[in-house]
Write a protein that holds these residues in place. Structure first.
Motif, PDB file in Angstrom:
ATOM      1  N   GLN A 292       0.859  -1.349  -0.052  1.00 23.96           N
ATOM      2  CA  GLN A 292       0.031   0.202   0.205  1.00 23.96           C
ATOM      3  C   GLN A 292       0.986   1.244   0.014  1.00 23.96           C
ATOM      4  N   MET A 293       1.992   1.242   0.915  1.00 17.90           N
ATOM      5  CA  MET A 293       2.818   2.413   0.956  1.00 17.90           C
ATOM      6  C   MET A 293       3.289   2.526  -0.622  1.00 17.90           C
ATOM      7  N   ASP A 294       3.747   1.415  -1.340  1.00 15.00           N
ATOM      8  CA  ASP A 294       4.302   1.436  -2.689  1.00 15.00           C
ATOM      9  C   ASP A 294       3.518   2.154  -3.542  1.00 15.00           C
ATOM     10  N   SER A 295       2.093   1.904  -3.472  1.00 15.39           N
ATOM     11  CA  SER A 295       1.105   2.532  -4.415  1.00 15.39           C
ATOM     12  C   SER A 295       0.908   4.084  -4.145  1.00 15.39           C
ATOM     13  N   LEU A 296       1.368   4.527  -3.062  1.00 15.76           N
ATOM     14  CA  LEU A 296       1.394   6.133  -2.723  1.00 15.76           C
ATOM     15  C   LEU A 296       2.671   6.788  -2.936  1.00 15.76           C
ATOM     16  N   ASN A 297       3.582   5.930  -3.242  1.00 15.45           N
ATOM     17  CA  ASN A 297       4.846   6.329  -3.348  1.00 15.45           C
ATOM     18  C   ASN A 297       5.522   6.757  -1.934  1.00 15.45           C
ATOM     19  N   MET A 298       4.975   6.252  -0.856  1.00 17.49           N
ATOM     20  CA  MET A 298       5.428   6.488   0.652  1.00 17.49           C
ATOM     21  C   MET A 298       6.901   5.863   0.478  1.00 17.49           C
ATOM     22  N   GLY A 299       7.994   6.452   0.960  1.00 18.99           N
ATOM     23  CA  GLY A 299       9.405   5.685   0.988  1.00 18.99           C
ATOM     24  C   GLY A 299       9.370   5.329   2.311  1.00 18.99           C
ATOM     25  N   ILE A 300       9.045   5.945   3.568  1.00 15.97           N
ATOM     26  CA  ILE A 300       9.087   5.513   4.852  1.00 15.97           C
ATOM     27  C   ILE A 300       7.875   5.750   5.789  1.00 15.97           C
ATOM     28  N   MET A 301       7.373   4.944   6.380  1.00 14.58           N
ATOM     29  CA  MET A 301       6.460   5.308   7.223  1.00 14.58           C
ATOM     30  C   MET A 301       6.869   5.081   8.812  1.00 14.58           C
ATOM     31  N   VAL A 302       6.411   6.167   9.635  1.00 12.23           N
ATOM     32  CA  VAL A 302       6.893   6.380  10.851  1.00 12.23           C
ATOM     33  C   VAL A 302       5.844   5.861  11.847  1.00 12.23           C
ATOM     34  N   ASN A 303       5.736   4.931  12.238  1.00  7.04           N
ATOM     35  CA  ASN A 303       4.720   4.363  13.445  1.00  7.04           C
ATOM     36  C   ASN A 303       4.772   4.856  14.655  1.00  7.04           C
ATOM     37  N   LEU A 304       3.895   5.915  15.283  1.00  7.35           N
ATOM     38  CA  LEU A 304       4.288   6.466  16.383  1.00  7.35           C
ATOM     39  C   LEU A 304       3.846   5.765  17.836  1.00  7.35           C
ATOM     40  N   SER A 305       2.816   4.586  17.413  1.00  7.22           N
ATOM     41  CA  SER A 305       2.471   3.903  18.224  1.00  7.22           C
ATOM     42  C   SER A 305       3.284   2.617  18.612  1.00  7.22           C
ATOM     43  N   GLY A 306       4.575   2.976  19.144  1.00  9.44           N
ATOM     44  CA  GLY A 306       5.436   1.991  19.616  1.00  9.44           C
ATOM     45  C   GLY A 306       5.261   1.058  20.638  1.00  9.44           C
ATOM     46  N   ARG A 307       4.619   1.636  21.466  1.00  8.87           N
ATOM     47  CA  ARG A 307       4.330   0.782  22.782  1.00  8.87           C
ATOM     48  C   ARG A 307       2.713   0.339  22.852  1.00  8.87           C
ATOM     49  N   GLY A 308       2.154   0.371  22.017  1.00 10.33           N
ATOM     50  CA  GLY A 308       0.695   0.150  21.973  1.00 10.33           C
ATOM     51  C   GLY A 308      -0.105   1.064  22.976  1.00 10.33           C
ATOM     52  N   PHE A 309      -0.967   0.289  23.488  1.00  6.87           N
ATOM     53  CA  PHE A 309      -1.929   1.234  24.509  1.00  6.87           C
ATOM     54  C   PHE A 309      -2.217   0.373  25.809  1.00  6.87           C
ATOM     55  N   THR A 310      -1.133  -0.372  26.103  1.00  5.20           N
ATOM     56  CA  THR A 310      -1.533  -1.074  27.512  1.00  5.20           C
ATOM     57  C   THR A 310      -0.860  -0.018  28.403  1.00  5.20           C
ATOM     58  N   SER A 311      -1.445  -0.123  29.752  1.00  5.30           N
ATOM     59  CA  SER A 311      -0.770   0.481  30.942  1.00  5.30           C
ATOM     60  C   SER A 311       0.478  -0.225  31.588  1.00  5.30           C
ATOM     61  N   ASN A 312       0.581  -1.658  31.226  1.00  6.57           N
ATOM     62  CA  ASN A 312       1.409  -2.326  31.831  1.00  6.57           C
ATOM     63  C   ASN A 312       2.547  -2.350  31.194  1.00  6.57           C
ATOM     64  N   VAL A 313       3.662  -1.624  31.931  1.00  4.37           N
ATOM     65  CA  VAL A 313       5.278  -1.377  31.062  1.00  4.37           C
ATOM     66  C   VAL A 313       5.729  -2.764  30.571  1.00  4.37           C
ATOM     67  N   ALA A 314       5.597  -3.782  31.280  1.00  5.18           N
ATOM     68  CA  ALA A 314       6.360  -4.966  30.659  1.00  5.18           C
ATOM     69  C   ALA A 314       5.540  -5.489  29.588  1.00  5.18           C
ATOM     70  N   GLU A 315       4.138  -5.461  29.365  1.00  8.35           N
ATOM     71  CA  GLU A 315       3.407  -5.734  28.162  1.00  8.35           C
ATOM     72  C   GLU A 315       3.769  -4.863  27.053  1.00  8.35           C
ATOM     73  N   SER A 316       3.891  -3.529  27.252  1.00  5.77           N
ATOM     74  CA  SER A 316       4.320  -2.430  26.408  1.00  5.77           C
ATOM     75  C   SER A 316       5.769  -2.425  25.905  1.00  5.77           C
ATOM     76  N   SER A 317       6.446  -3.012  26.730  1.00  2.00           N
ATOM     77  CA  SER A 317       8.034  -3.272  26.236  1.00  2.00           C
ATOM     78  C   SER A 317       8.061  -4.692  25.226  1.00  2.00           C
ATOM     79  N   THR A 318       7.287  -5.474  25.582  1.00  2.00           N
ATOM     80  CA  THR A 318       7.202  -6.700  24.864  1.00  2.00           C
ATOM     81  C   THR A 318       6.615  -6.191  23.327  1.00  2.00           C
ATOM     82  N   PHE A 319       5.495  -5.424  23.242  1.00  2.00           N
ATOM     83  CA  PHE A 319       5.058  -5.168  22.101  1.00  2.00           C
ATOM     84  C   PHE A 319       6.039  -4.342  21.216  1.00  2.00           C
TER      85      PHE A 319
END
Length: 383
Positions: free
Chosen positions: A83-110
């Motif tokens: 899908q990125m290729d179809s738009l000519n998107m070279g790089i996508m930055v995902n800002l949701s690095g740790r997901g949405f859990t309040s548990n530090v261990a779970e978010s670190s695993t994510f």
């Protein structure tokens, strides 16, 4: 008492009229040649004939610095990159690095799994920002632990830090008090980002009309009607002006840290004010996610602003709806006139293209992001 024939006829006529009124009220409004229609139903087809350049693929490869992917820890990334290729998107930055859990261990695993998934599949095409877990803020040693976790995340491959709008809205400390955006307990985090040379993409507040009265004068009336949870009162949790001031205090206090102000800091509809802020905060850049409709209704002023601050504006989209990128491309690249936006509840007005010069367009699309986000692959972008 017997009714006269005349009175009986009168009552019968009134009853029939009443039934007619009740029946009309019970029927939904129908848009007919002569009947009334609601604002939400009004979708006129423009008779204006002007040149059209409908663009579905960007002129240059671009970097989207504001995107959210919630299953990057486990999903097959081939569909996303296609899908990125179809738009000519070279790089996508995902800002949701740790997901949405309040548990530090779970978010670190994510985060760990997401970074590993990217590294083994498309390390040149995808980048991830980490997040701060504000749970238990106020406990002894919380700040030191948060800074250490940030350092580890960057060391493990995260390219920056994303701060959600929950900071200032509903993040509370261990005493149940609202955590201000400029809370001094967070200073070490901002300072550490400056030391590490990674940017902070920060989203504070929402559009100002969300705090204004929901009446016929509010430009966001339709959005607030269709999304009632977005309406805020003056003290929910505080005024818009206070939230923005708290954010600006952070920029002022940490001049050595690079901040990317999400959604152009909610001033895309007041470029004179935004111009003054760009002068006051040289460490502040802006990205255009979810505000292209504001730029597209003032193309001449927008172009002047982009030319003036061409080194400090980044491309961002926010929600991942590939078909909506066409509006961004058309506003940035063409000089088309009076074309529709993709969401009526965001903008009932029409768009006009800025026709940005190629050198400005290249900076917005990729050069500025390559300069401020460390470790991005530059080989797929033209000089």
């Amino acid at each position: 008492m017997l009714l006269s024939l005349r009175n009986l006829r009168h009552l019968t006529a009134l009853s029939a009229f009443s039934l007619l009124i009740l029946s009309a009220r019970a029927q939904p409004k129908v848009a007919t040649a002569n009947g009334p229609i609601d604002f939400e139903e009004y979708e006129p087809v423009s008779t204006l004939k002007t040149p059209e350049h409908k663009i579905t693929r960007a002129k240059y490869p671009f970097i989207d610095v504001h995107n959210h992917q919630y299953d990057m820890d486990r999903t097959d990334l081939r569909k996303l990159v296609t899908q990125m290729d179809s738009l000519n998107m070279g790089i996508m930055v995902n800002l949701s690095g740790r997901g949405f859990t309040s548990n530090v261990a779970e978010s670190s695993t994510f985060l760990g799994n997401a970074l590993a998934n990217v590294q083994k599949s498309y390390p040149k095409r995808l980048a991830i920002f980490t997040n701060i877990n504000f749970a238990n803020l106020g406990e002894p040693g919380w700040t030191e632990k948060a800074v250490k976790l940030l350092e580890d995340d960057i060391k493990n491959g995260a390219k920056g830090l994303k701060i959600y709008k929950s900071l200032g809205f509903n993040v509370k400390d261990t005493e149940g008090k609202r955590v201000r955006v400029d809370d001094p307990r967070l200073d070490a985090i901002w300072a550490k980002c400056g030391q590490l040379g990674v940017p902070v993409l920060i989203h504070t507040a929402d559009p100002k009309p969300f705090w204004d009265p929901m009446d016929r004068f509010n430009e966001r009336w339709l959005e607030l009607k269709t999304h009632p949870g977005r309406k805020r009162s003056e003290d929910n949790p505080v005024s818009w002006e206070q939230l923005i001031a708290e954010q600006h205090n952070v920029f002022r206090k940490h001049p050595k840290t690079t901040f990317i102000n999400a959604h152009m800091g909610w001033y895309p509809n007041d470029l004179v004010k935004l111009d003054s802020l760009m002068k006051v905060f040289p460490n502040m850049l802006v990205e255009i996610g979810a505000v292209i409709a504001e730029l597209g209704r003032q193309p001449r002023a927008s172009r002047k602003f982009f030319e003036k601050y061409q080194d400090r504006i980044l491309f961002g989209k926010d929600s991942w709806v590939p078909s909506e990128y066409a509006t961004y491309f058309r506003v940035l690249e063409t000089d088309d006139e009076y074309f529709p936006y993709h969401k009526k509840y965001h903008a009932f007005w029409r768009m006009y293209g800025m026709a940005l010069p190629d050198e400005v367009l290249k900076k917005v699309y990729y050069k500025n992001a390559l300069r401020i986000i460390p470790g991005l692959d530059k080989s797929q972008f033209p000089n």
